[in-house]
Design an enzyme around this catalytic site. Structure first.
Site, PDB file in Angstrom:
ATOM      1  N   SER A  32       0.825  -1.218   0.000  1.00  0.00           N
ATOM      2  CA  SER A  32       0.000   0.000   0.000  1.00  0.00           C
ATOM      3  C   SER A  32       0.858   1.268   0.000  1.00  0.00           C
ATOM      4  O   SER A  32       1.631   1.485  -0.911  1.00  0.00           O
ATOM      5  CB  SER A  32      -0.960  -0.041   1.177  1.00  0.00           C
ATOM      6  OG  SER A  32      -1.829   1.053   1.140  1.00  0.00           O
ATOM      7  N   ASP A  41      -2.157   1.357  -3.521  1.00  0.00           N
ATOM      8  CA  ASP A  41      -2.989   0.264  -4.038  1.00  0.00           C
ATOM      9  C   ASP A  41      -4.437   0.686  -4.258  1.00  0.00           C
ATOM     10  O   ASP A  41      -5.299  -0.156  -4.530  1.00  0.00           O
ATOM     11  CB  ASP A  41      -2.895  -0.970  -3.142  1.00  0.00           C
ATOM     12  CG  ASP A  41      -3.506  -0.746  -1.765  1.00  0.00           C
ATOM     13  OD1 ASP A  41      -3.608   0.419  -1.343  1.00  0.00           O
ATOM     14  OD2 ASP A  41      -3.890  -1.733  -1.120  1.00  0.00           O
ATOM     15  N   ASP A  56      -7.056   1.627  -2.588  1.00  0.00           N
ATOM     16  CA  ASP A  56      -8.288   1.375  -1.842  1.00  0.00           C
ATOM     17  C   ASP A  56      -8.780   2.673  -1.205  1.00  0.00           C
ATOM     18  O   ASP A  56      -9.898   2.753  -0.733  1.00  0.00           O
ATOM     19  CB  ASP A  56      -8.135   0.259  -0.788  1.00  0.00           C
ATOM     20  CG  ASP A  56      -7.002   0.493   0.181  1.00  0.00           C
ATOM     21  OD1 ASP A  56      -6.194   1.419  -0.043  1.00  0.00           O
ATOM     22  OD2 ASP A  56      -6.916  -0.255   1.169  1.00  0.00           O
ATOM     23  N   ASP A  75      -3.838   6.265  -2.869  1.00  0.00           N
ATOM     24  CA  ASP A  75      -2.653   5.680  -2.250  1.00  0.00           C
ATOM     25  C   ASP A  75      -2.125   4.591  -3.194  1.00  0.00           C
ATOM     26  O   ASP A  75      -2.696   4.363  -4.271  1.00  0.00           O
ATOM     27  CB  ASP A  75      -2.967   5.153  -0.837  1.00  0.00           C
ATOM     28  CG  ASP A  75      -3.904   3.967  -0.840  1.00  0.00           C
ATOM     29  OD1 ASP A  75      -4.747   3.897  -1.749  1.00  0.00           O
ATOM     30  OD2 ASP A  75      -3.794   3.102   0.049  1.00  0.00           O
TER      31      ASP A  75
HETATM   32 MG    MG Z   1      -4.113   1.186   0.611  1.00  0.00          MG
END
Ligand code: MG
Length: 474
Positions: free
Chosen positions: A108, A253, A255, A251
């Protein structure tokens, strides 16, 4: 440290943080360890089913994904190789394809030397703690189920994962209205995986798109992955410079999402959530909104004003997702920029949230800063203090006693949250680190600070008191 077979203790050390396993590559995250994680997952699945494996752009992600895939196959589990994609895109595909589990190789927003593995169950949400414990225990004991030579799994590459996911977002957004309005939007994927989904998504929606840091690069050259106000200085300038209606950042990744208004002002996560929830409540004429204890009073005000019902959960993506499922909520989210759209999937979804924000702007026909100005305004202060797990329960008991005596109302879903006439104070020990987080919100910045300092004092006094008691005993 990775578990070793020499260990004799019966309790496995905790490997999973709030978002799967995160380690430094080449130190804790070695090839042997990664293969053992793949074997432990296969054992958890009893050598059956199909697992989706995806990854981000980190320099080590391809190697980690291949090691995981190899271990799964050798232990009898089939693998669909999804390639590089954001976490929410993988989560969507798990449910769409009816897979047994999903593994995402990503750390992440952590620094570049880290990598990690996120585990997603068949409902498309994080594995429950009991499943994590079963995997930790197997890893620790080296108690793996192995497949015979004629029961190894099969693998194939699935090139359609991103299209499947973007298709669902388009289906749940008012595309004709956006195509008519053609809003100018600046997107900053921060060299992360949303560079693969979001430029295409926002163009398909009908936006006039300008991108920053949209070249995928595991060294994250454009900015640090955390999409906070400080890291998004270039996006804030670009939105003003190009006369855009909106700035969007994710961010690593994707999410989570962060927004910038047409004047270049960064929207705190609570404010964006308040606006998204207010709009959704108006569209649906009420409904349940789920958020966690760390959220602003703003969310309560918005839900009350919109005739909705608010459900407050523990902090973290899994408790919020469970709350949404249990109460059939219309939206959920937290102040960190992770928002949920249940008609699409019950997982934090940055790209879906960006589409809904564009839709909201186009439907309102007004600038974002004006819509934000209509929301109640609060000020947040947060900090953390050291707290050893040994002292945790006794410190919390004392905090509870003191706050119960002075506050108007106390909510103890996750730590203790005390409400006053002009703000609130939350004292919440971390589940994974030896610290206690203190959050405070006030009608003025001064009041927020004062309440935060009250929380710090409460915890420190009790820690000192208990420490001296322990010193006296030993
Ligand atoms: Mg994330």
């Amino acid at each position: 440290m990775p578990p070793t077979s020499e260990s004799t203790s019966r309790t496995a050390p905790r490997l999973f943080g709030t978002d799967g396993i995160r380690q430094v590559v080449g130190k804790e995250m070695t090839p042997v360890f990664v293969a053992e994680v793949g074997s432990a997952v296969s054992t958890y699945l009893q050598g059956e089913g199909e697992v989706l494996v995806a990854r981000d752009f980190r320099t080590s992600s391809e190697a980690v994904a291949r090691l995981l895939t190899g271990a799964l196959l050798m232990n009898g589990v089939s693998v669909r190789e999804m390639g590089v994609m954001p976490t929410p895109c993988l989560q969507f595909n798990i449910r769409a394809l009816g897979a047994s589990m999903g593994l995402t190789v990503t750390a992440s927003h952590n620094p570049t030397e880290f990598n990690g593995i996120k585990f997603t169950g068949r409902e498309g949400i994080e594995l429950p703690r009991t499943a994590e414990e079963a995997i930790e225990q197997t890893l620790y004991k080296h108690d793996f189920v192995r497949a015979s030579w004629d029961h190894v799994g099969s693998s194939h590459v699935d090139p359609d994962g991103i299209d499947r996911y973007v298709g669902s977002i388009l289906q749940h957004t008012d595309v004709p209205a956006i195509r008519l309005a053609k809003p100018v939007v600046v997107l900053d994927p921060g060299n992360g995986t949303s560079a693969l989904t979001s430029p295409n998504l926002l163009r398909e929606l009908g936006c006039q798109l300008i991108t920053l840091n949209a070249n995928p690069d595991g060294h994250f050259p454009g900015r640090p992955s955390e999409p906070n106000e400080e890291n998004l200085w270039a996006l804030r300038k670009a939105v003003v410079g190009f006369g855009a209606a909106l700035g969007v950042a994710h961010d690593g990744d994707a999410d989570r999402v962060a927004f910038v208004d047409e004047k270049g002002a960064f929207l705190p996560g609570d404010v964006a959530m308040g606006l998204l929830a207010k709009t959704r409540l108006a569209e649906r004429k009420g409904g349940v909104v789920v958020t966690s204890v760390t959220s602003s009073t703003l969310i309560e005000d918005v839900v009350k004003g919109g005739g909705g019902e608010l459900v407050i959960t523990r902090s973290g993506s899994l408790p919020v997702a469970r709350g949404i499922l249990e109460h059939q909520a219309i939206i959920g989210g937290e102040e960190n920029g992770g928002y949920y759209w249940p008609e699409h999937q019950v997982a934090r979804d940055g790209p879906m949230s960006s589409a809904k924000m564009v839709e909201l702007l186009v439907h309102s026909g007004r600038p974002l800063s004006e819509l934000v100005a209509e929301l109640p305004r609060y000020h947040l202060s947060k900090t953390k203090v050291p707290l050893r797990p040994l002292l945790r329960d006794r410190v919390l008991a004392r905090v509870h006693a003191d706050l119960a005596a002075e506050a108007n109302r106390l909510v103890s879903v996750d730590g203790h949250k005390a409400y006053y006439d002009d703000g609130w104070l939350l004292v919440r020990p971390s589940g994974t680190e030896p610290i206690c987080r203190i959050f405070a919100e006030g009608h003025t910045p001064e009041r927020a600070r004062e309440l935060m300092e009250r929380g710090v004092r409460l915890v420190k006094e009790e820690v000192d008191h208990l420490s001296s008691e322990l010193t006296a005993i030993y």
